[in-house]
Design an enzyme around this catalytic site. Structure first.
Site, short mmCIF file in Angstrom:
data_model
loop_
_atom_site.label_atom_id
_atom_site.label_comp_id
_atom_site.label_asym_id
_atom_site.label_seq_id
_atom_site.Cartn_x
_atom_site.Cartn_y
_atom_site.Cartn_z
CB ILE A 118 6.48 -3.17 -40.90
CG1 ILE A 118 5.21 -2.72 -40.20
CG2 ILE A 118 7.64 -2.28 -40.39
CD1 ILE A 118 4.82 -1.19 -40.21
CB ILE B 272 6.81 -17.42 -45.15
CG1 ILE B 272 7.42 -18.58 -46.14
CG2 ILE B 272 7.45 -15.80 -45.56
CD1 ILE B 272 9.01 -18.83 -45.76
CD GLU C 59 -3.93 -17.79 -54.75
OE1 GLU C 59 -2.79 -18.06 -54.24
OE2 GLU C 59 -5.18 -18.04 -54.07
CB SER D 210 5.91 -11.30 -39.23
OG SER D 210 6.44 -9.85 -39.39
CG HIS E 44 9.64 -6.18 -39.93
ND1 HIS E 44 9.22 -5.45 -38.89
CD2 HIS E 44 8.69 -6.69 -40.33
CE1 HIS E 44 8.00 -5.71 -38.67
NE2 HIS E 44 7.69 -6.46 -39.70
CB CYS F 173 -17.46 6.06 -48.01
SG CYS F 173 -17.26 5.59 -49.94
C1 LIG Z 1 -0.79 -10.16 -38.86
C2 LIG Z 1 0.32 -10.26 -39.52
C3 LIG Z 1 1.18 -9.11 -39.62
C4 LIG Z 1 2.31 -9.14 -40.56
N1 LIG Z 1 3.05 -7.90 -40.63
C5 LIG Z 1 4.17 -7.96 -41.29
C6 LIG Z 1 4.83 -6.96 -41.79
O1 LIG Z 1 4.63 -5.73 -41.30
N2 LIG Z 1 5.94 -7.08 -42.42
C7 LIG Z 1 6.48 -8.14 -42.89
O2 LIG Z 1 7.57 -8.07 -43.54
N3 LIG Z 1 5.68 -9.44 -42.92
C8 LIG Z 1 4.45 -9.33 -42.18
N4 LIG Z 1 3.67 -10.41 -41.89
C9 LIG Z 1 4.13 -11.47 -42.84
C10 LIG Z 1 3.77 -11.38 -44.27
O3 LIG Z 1 2.46 -11.02 -44.33
C11 LIG Z 1 3.54 -12.99 -44.77
O4 LIG Z 1 5.01 -13.74 -44.46
C12 LIG Z 1 3.37 -13.09 -46.11
O5 LIG Z 1 2.44 -12.46 -46.44
C13 LIG Z 1 3.19 -14.75 -46.41
O6 LIG Z 1 3.02 -14.83 -47.67
P1 LIG Z 1 2.85 -16.06 -48.28
O7 LIG Z 1 2.92 -16.02 -49.79
O8 LIG Z 1 3.76 -17.50 -47.80
O9 LIG Z 1 1.45 -16.84 -48.05
P2 LIG Z 1 0.17 -16.25 -48.52
O10 LIG Z 1 -0.09 -14.69 -48.57
O11 LIG Z 1 -0.96 -16.71 -47.60
O12 LIG Z 1 -0.13 -16.99 -49.79
C14 LIG Z 1 -0.33 -18.47 -50.13
C15 LIG Z 1 -1.37 -18.41 -51.20
O13 LIG Z 1 -1.48 -19.92 -51.43
C16 LIG Z 1 -2.87 -20.09 -51.92
N5 LIG Z 1 -3.25 -21.26 -51.83
C17 LIG Z 1 -3.16 -22.04 -50.40
N6 LIG Z 1 -3.68 -23.25 -50.73
C18 LIG Z 1 -3.89 -23.55 -52.04
C19 LIG Z 1 -3.80 -24.77 -52.93
N7 LIG Z 1 -4.31 -25.90 -52.68
N8 LIG Z 1 -4.02 -24.38 -54.37
C20 LIG Z 1 -3.70 -23.18 -54.77
N9 LIG Z 1 -3.28 -22.26 -54.01
C21 LIG Z 1 -3.29 -22.19 -52.60
C22 LIG Z 1 -3.54 -19.20 -51.11
O14 LIG Z 1 -4.79 -18.91 -51.57
C23 LIG Z 1 -2.75 -17.80 -50.79
O15 LIG Z 1 -2.96 -17.00 -51.90
C24 LIG Z 1 2.47 -10.26 -41.17
C25 LIG Z 1 1.62 -11.30 -41.17
C26 LIG Z 1 0.51 -11.43 -40.38
C27 LIG Z 1 -0.71 -12.21 -40.30
#
Ligand SMILES: Cc1cc2nc3c(=O)[nH]c(=O)nc-3n(C[C@H](O)[C@H](O)[C@H](O)COP(=O)(O)OP(=O)(O)OC[C@H]3O[C@@H](n4cnc5c(N)ncnc54)[C@H](O)[C@@H]3O)c2cc1C
Length: 490
Positions: free
Chosen positions: A52, A341, A36, A343, A54, A443
């Protein structure tokens, strides 16, 4: 910290997807390293979303989104207690205020049934207003989904990470991946800022940056565009405005602006949906906030704006066709994409992890179940939830539970120390906040921030000037004016 030089599988990204995959892989006898780029997990989209759970009626039947949403919702019910993930199964309502929207509710119900969502029901105006008296009187009906819920937006990521570490996964933070190294069409390892990790299999779960990671290996098959969503969070005093998750009838690009209790007893409104260019732009704007206030007022007209305590934004990792990209790379053997990935990725994460395990097996990785997999995280003391006699008991075991550090959320020094020394422990002030809620209250850390900083310095054995807020260089203090720290008891 030195990083391992080899692994069977390297996971890039410590969001909810990467950590759920790490936890799923930790059930098997394989060497797994998660890398990470930030100092903590849950630093990307997995720290700022609606939280949420879903139900799964939204996504197109047959899509990966639909399948993993419904399956993920079910899996969380099976694992949330073992892992200590905060979830409340309060159900959700999609509210219609016109004949056209009522027709959309019917479509959503049909789609939801096709996706396998149980218990969907269209409620009439009278029933809806009886359940939710603060909704607009223009409401004509609503789609009730009993399997919807609210969960901690970042808690699942931290819980998956803790459990993965307990079961042998190595998590290397502040370890940005620079390149996936490919030899003769096959992954040979991962080049990071801290060194090379040899591995035959790499899982790309880098969120907004997954297209960059994929391109570094020579696979240009998808692009990711950030789509911003802004929020306003309200104080706990107004959480009873609604009892369930309130969605408007959705549009093509977004589920619309919600009004919902949070799992920890606050209220929030948001998000909007703006396509932007900068993957690091998490700012809120006056126009964006006006847009979400206006949107929320369409379903709940009397918003208690005086009780707002903070605003924030999150970025969706949007891809061209809008569905998740979960597959083996077509051009690079050994690279598995868990990308785009957006929502409902938080809900879907445990199901995405199952699919990725299947792909790894298809790609030739031999996975043998471990005899000693521990499915449970250590029970956490949550002082504010305890009855008087239970509080006395934990204080007798450890007097640090008797020292309140965050007065807004009633968080004790004992809980903060536990968070710092957890399997995937907090190294930053925001890391402590996300694990304990110290600084999440009215706060917003104004009172407890300096105490949390001092505790981090003491427990990590570093000077206060090296304690960071969240990112690698986010130092909070540049010098000390005294060595004396005033005690809480004075
Ligand atoms: C506004 C909003 C509302 C949402 N609401 C919901 C909801 O209510 N319910 C639901 O189910 N989903 C929801 N989602 C979707 C959900 O939040 C995402 O699908 C999920 O968090 C994606 O996870 P991820 O692990 O793919 O990405 P991330 O959480 O972005 O993780 C990717 C990680 O990779 C790391 N990374 C990137 N580049 C590198 C690199 N070169 N080297 C090492 N590490 C790296 C980043 O630092 C990060 O920690 C929402 C999303 C948004 C934006």
């Amino acid at each position: 910290m030195t990083i391992p030089t080899k692994a069977d599988v390297v996971i890039v990204g410590g969001g909810v997807v990467g950590t759920a995959i790490a936890r799923e892989l930790s059930k098997y006898d394989v060497d797994v390293v998660l890398v990470e780029k930030e100092p903590d997990v849950a630093m990307g989209t997995s720290k700022a979303n609606s939280g949420i759970l879903h139900a799964g009626f939204d996504a197109k039947p047959g899509s990966l989104k639909a399948k993993t949403n419904v399956r993920g919702n079910k899996l969380y019910r099976e694992i949330y207690q073992d892992l200590g993930i905060d979830i409340k199964f309060i159900g959700s309502l999609v509210v219609a205020t016109s004949d056209e929207e009522m027709a959309t509710l019917n479509e959503l119900q049909v789609r939801g049934r096709e996706n396998g969502v149980p218990g969907l029901e269209i409620l009439d105006k009278e029933t809806v207003l009886k359940r939710e008296p603060n909704l607009t009187t223009n409401v004509m009906g609503a789609l009730w989904a009993p399997t919807g819920g609210v969960m901690c937006p970042f808690g699942a990521t931290i819980a998956f990470a803790d459990n993965a570490v307990v079961n042998g996964v190595k998590i290397c933070t502040e370890c940005p991946v620079e390149e996936i190294v490919v030899e003769e069409g096959k992954v040979s390892g991962v080049k990071t800022a801290k060194g090379f990790i040899a591995a035959k299999y790499v899982i790309n779960a880098a969120g907004l940056f997954a297209d960059n990671i994929s391109r570094s290996a020579g696979d240009n098959s998808f692009d990711i565009k950030p789509r911003k969503g802004e929020y306003v969070l309200f104080d706990k005093t107004v959480a009873n405005l609604v009892n369930t998750v309130i969605f408007p009838t959705p549009s093509k690009v977004s589920k619309g602006i919600l009004v919902s209790p949070t799992v920890h007893g606050n209220l929030f409104i948001g998000p909007n949906a703006q396509d932007i260019d900068d993957k690091g732009d998490m700012d809120t704007s006056p126009d964006g906030l006006q847009e979400i206030i206006a949107g929320a007022r369409k379903t709940v007209p009397n918003l208690p704006l005086h009780a707002s305590i903070t605003q924030f934004a999150g970025l969706r990792a949007a891809t061209g066709d809008g569905d998740f990209v979960i597959k083996a790379s077509d051009s690079v053997s050994g690279m598995i994409q868990a990308a785009g990935i957006q929502s409902p990725g938080l809900t879907a994460a445990p199901a995405i992890a199952e699919i990725v395990i299947g792909i790894l097996q298809e790609q030739g990785l031999i996975l043998t179940k471990k005899a000693n997999f521990n499915s449970q995280n250590r029970h956490k003391v949550k002082f504010h939830e305890l009855a008087h006699n239970e509080r006395a008991k934990v204080i007798a075991q450890n007097p640090l539970y008797g020292r309140i550090v965050c007065r807004c959320e009633t968080v004790t020094e004992g809980e903060i120390v536990d968070a710092i020394h957890a399997p995937c422990g907090a190294l930053t002030v925001d890391g402590v906040k996300r694990r304990t809620r110290a600084g999440m209250g009215r706060c917003q850390g104004g009172f407890c921030g300096p105490r949390v900083t001092a505790i981090l310095a003491r427990e990590l054995n570093i000077p206060v000037t090296e304690v960071r807020k969240d990112t690698t260089k986010s130092y909070l203090f540049f010098d000390k004016i005294t060595d004396e720290v005033q005690s809480n008891d004075e």
